[in-house]
Design a protein around this motif. Structure first.
Motif, mmCIF file in Angstrom:
data_model
loop_
_atom_site.group_PDB
_atom_site.id
_atom_site.type_symbol
_atom_site.label_atom_id
_atom_site.label_comp_id
_atom_site.label_asym_id
_atom_site.label_seq_id
_atom_site.Cartn_x
_atom_site.Cartn_y
_atom_site.Cartn_z
ATOM 1 N N SER A 136 -44.201 -9.317 57.366
ATOM 2 C CA SER A 136 -43.130 -9.563 58.335
ATOM 3 C C SER A 136 -42.710 -11.024 58.361
ATOM 4 C CB SER A 136 -43.577 -9.121 59.732
ATOM 5 O OG SER A 136 -44.634 -9.940 60.208
ATOM 6 N N LYS A 137 -43.565 -11.901 57.841
ATOM 7 C CA LYS A 137 -43.265 -13.335 57.839
ATOM 8 C C LYS A 137 -42.790 -13.832 56.472
ATOM 9 C CE LYS A 137 -46.595 -14.351 61.519
ATOM 10 N NZ LYS A 137 -47.803 -15.117 61.908
ATOM 11 N N ILE A 138 -42.685 -12.932 55.509
ATOM 12 C CA ILE A 138 -42.278 -13.335 54.167
ATOM 13 C C ILE A 138 -40.763 -13.472 54.106
ATOM 14 C CG2 ILE A 138 -42.133 -12.594 51.756
ATOM 15 C CD1 ILE A 138 -44.861 -11.314 52.086
ATOM 16 N N THR A 139 -40.313 -14.569 53.586
ATOM 17 C CA THR A 139 -38.886 -14.797 53.370
ATOM 18 C C THR A 139 -38.681 -15.214 51.921
ATOM 19 O OG1 THR A 139 -39.052 -17.112 54.080
ATOM 20 C CG2 THR A 139 -38.468 -15.473 55.762
ATOM 21 N N ALA A 140 -37.490 -14.991 51.423
ATOM 22 C CA ALA A 140 -37.162 -15.374 50.050
ATOM 23 C C ALA A 140 -36.345 -16.649 50.053
ATOM 24 C CB ALA A 140 -36.370 -14.257 49.374
ATOM 25 N N PRO A 141 -36.421 -17.436 48.991
ATOM 26 C CA PRO A 141 -35.521 -18.583 48.874
ATOM 27 C C PRO A 141 -34.072 -18.113 48.903
ATOM 28 C CG PRO A 141 -37.227 -18.630 47.174
ATOM 29 C CD PRO A 141 -37.306 -17.301 47.826
ATOM 30 N N ARG A 142 -33.184 -18.987 49.313
ATOM 31 C CA ARG A 142 -31.764 -18.650 49.343
ATOM 32 C C ARG A 142 -31.193 -18.864 47.955
ATOM 33 N NH1 ARG A 142 -26.848 -21.450 51.165
ATOM 34 N NH2 ARG A 142 -25.289 -19.846 51.628
ATOM 35 N N PHE A 143 -30.932 -17.759 47.252
ATOM 36 C CA PHE A 143 -30.386 -17.829 45.903
ATOM 37 C C PHE A 143 -28.896 -17.547 45.923
ATOM 38 C CE2 PHE A 143 -34.713 -16.231 44.241
ATOM 39 C CZ PHE A 143 -35.172 -17.526 44.067
ATOM 40 N N SER A 144 -28.184 -18.120 44.963
ATOM 41 C CA SER A 144 -26.781 -17.752 44.761
ATOM 42 C C SER A 144 -26.722 -16.286 44.343
ATOM 43 C CB SER A 144 -26.154 -18.623 43.670
ATOM 44 O OG SER A 144 -26.165 -19.978 44.046
ATOM 45 N N ALA A 145 -25.693 -15.584 44.788
ATOM 46 C CA ALA A 145 -25.597 -14.167 44.466
ATOM 47 C C ALA A 145 -25.437 -13.948 42.960
ATOM 48 C CB ALA A 145 -24.427 -13.532 45.217
ATOM 49 N N ASP A 146 -24.606 -14.754 42.305
ATOM 50 C CA ASP A 146 -24.373 -14.655 40.862
ATOM 51 C C ASP A 146 -24.161 -13.208 40.421
ATOM 52 O OD1 ASP A 146 -24.669 -17.402 40.583
ATOM 53 O OD2 ASP A 146 -26.808 -17.265 40.195
#
Length: 344
Positions: A136-146
């Protein structure tokens, strides 16, 4: 489908979870799906589990009336379970979620930001089991959609693996799927397959003209477990997958370049089957019977000799200290991605 560029705010997605002996993880998967406002249904199919999967799944209900649990008395495999869930659902979009995986918050908002697709998939964060203490605390880096659209040849090429390279085939993707497209082309999961069933459905859909959109931003978390059911396939499962490639080759509309790539994939899977079958025969009937199988044809002999030699060489290098089994990182992404301009 909604008009181009329109963001979905009303529930439209049915999340399908085929589960077998997943009591330990199913509640997290369900919670991550019910958290998403675009989800109108969550259908769990308990595929004849011998643990409390169905009971735990029902206990994960949030009271919104969106969760249903189907219990199968006989194990039919993931394709059968998913087809049963599709048949029982009504939503115009379908999203597959494995029973030990989870959605990252906001996943569907990103995927539904535009409507120029029949299949829409995002990046997958692959997380080692011991590194997933509180998902529940895991987040992903903000990547460009590409964004990119996969044609048939590109998709098949993206499913040809390389030795000593961590797996990242495009068949692992978990797209949102337009039910209208599936119905229009009479597509469902191939119930003869217990390995590569996602790959086969996606390949057949793209061959039928599906607009398969992929974005590099990440909304799906996959837990990598040593005891994963997907890693416990039988030798005959490889043969069935190779045979599925032959069936795809029968599609007349495929251009020759696509067929050539499909033949390459079929040969790779078939060679894996021949090596595994050789080892099975050796274990069950002895070296003489295994040698007879290997020498029965050049098609058998070459991949068997190549595979055995590669395995022996790897073992020799490990003993000599020149190589070791590639460690599984705590986290990695299925597809390489970059951060938006101006961000680290």
């Amino acid at each position: 489908m909604q008009s181009r560029g329109e963001l979905v705010t009303e529930p439209e997605v049915c999340v399908i979870i085929a589960a077998r002996n997943a009591a330990r993880t199913i509640a997290v998967a369900i919670a991550s799906a019910l958290r998403e406002p675009e989800v109108g249904e969550v259908v769990v199919v308990d595929d004849a589990s011998t643990d409390d999967t169905a009971k735990v799944a029902r206990a994960a209900d949030d009271g919104s009336g969106r969760l249903s649990v189907i219990r199968l008395d006989v194990n039919g495999g993931p394709s059968f379970a998913r087809n049963a869930a599709i048949a029982s659902s009504k939503s115009p979009f379908i999203s597959i979620l494995d029973a030990d995986d989870f959605f990252l918050e906001g996943r569907f908002r990103e995927l539904f930001a535009s409507a120029d697709w029949d299949f829409a998939a995002d990046n997958i964060m692959m997380i080692r089991d011991d590194a997933a203490t509180d998902v529940s605390k895991i987040t992903a880096p903000r990547f460009s959609a590409d964004p990119e659209f996969l044609d048939f040849e590109r998709f098949i090429e993206g499913n040809i693996s390389s030795r000593r390279v961590q797996r990242g085939e495009l068949g692992f993707l978990k797209p949102v799927i337009s039910r209208a497209f599936l119905d229009r082309h009479g597509l469902r999961y191939d119930e003869n397959l217990r390995l590569g069933e996602d790959y086969e459905l996606y390949a057949r859909a793209v061959a039928c003209g599906a607009r398969f959109k992929v974005i590099r931003s990440c909304g799906y978390g996959a837990i990598v477990r040593a005891d994963s059911l997907s890693g416990q396939h039988k030798t005959q499962d490889l043969k069935r997958l190779a045979d599925a490639d032959l069936a795809l080759l029968a599609i007349d509309s495929l251009p020759e370049g696509s067929k050539a790539m499909l033949r390459k994939h079929e040969r790779q899977v078939r060679d894996k089957y021949r090596l595994r079958n050789f080892l099975d025969v050796k274990n069950e009937k002895g070296l003489t019977a295994a040698a007879a199988y290997a020498l029965a044809s050049q098609s058998n002999l070459i991949p068997i000799v190549r595979g055995v030699a590669a395995d022996k060489l790897d073992a020799l290098f490990r003993r000599a200290g020149f190589g070791s089994k590639q460690p599984v990182p705590p986290r990695r992404f299925l597809m390489a991605a970059t951060s938006p301009v101006g961000e680290a």
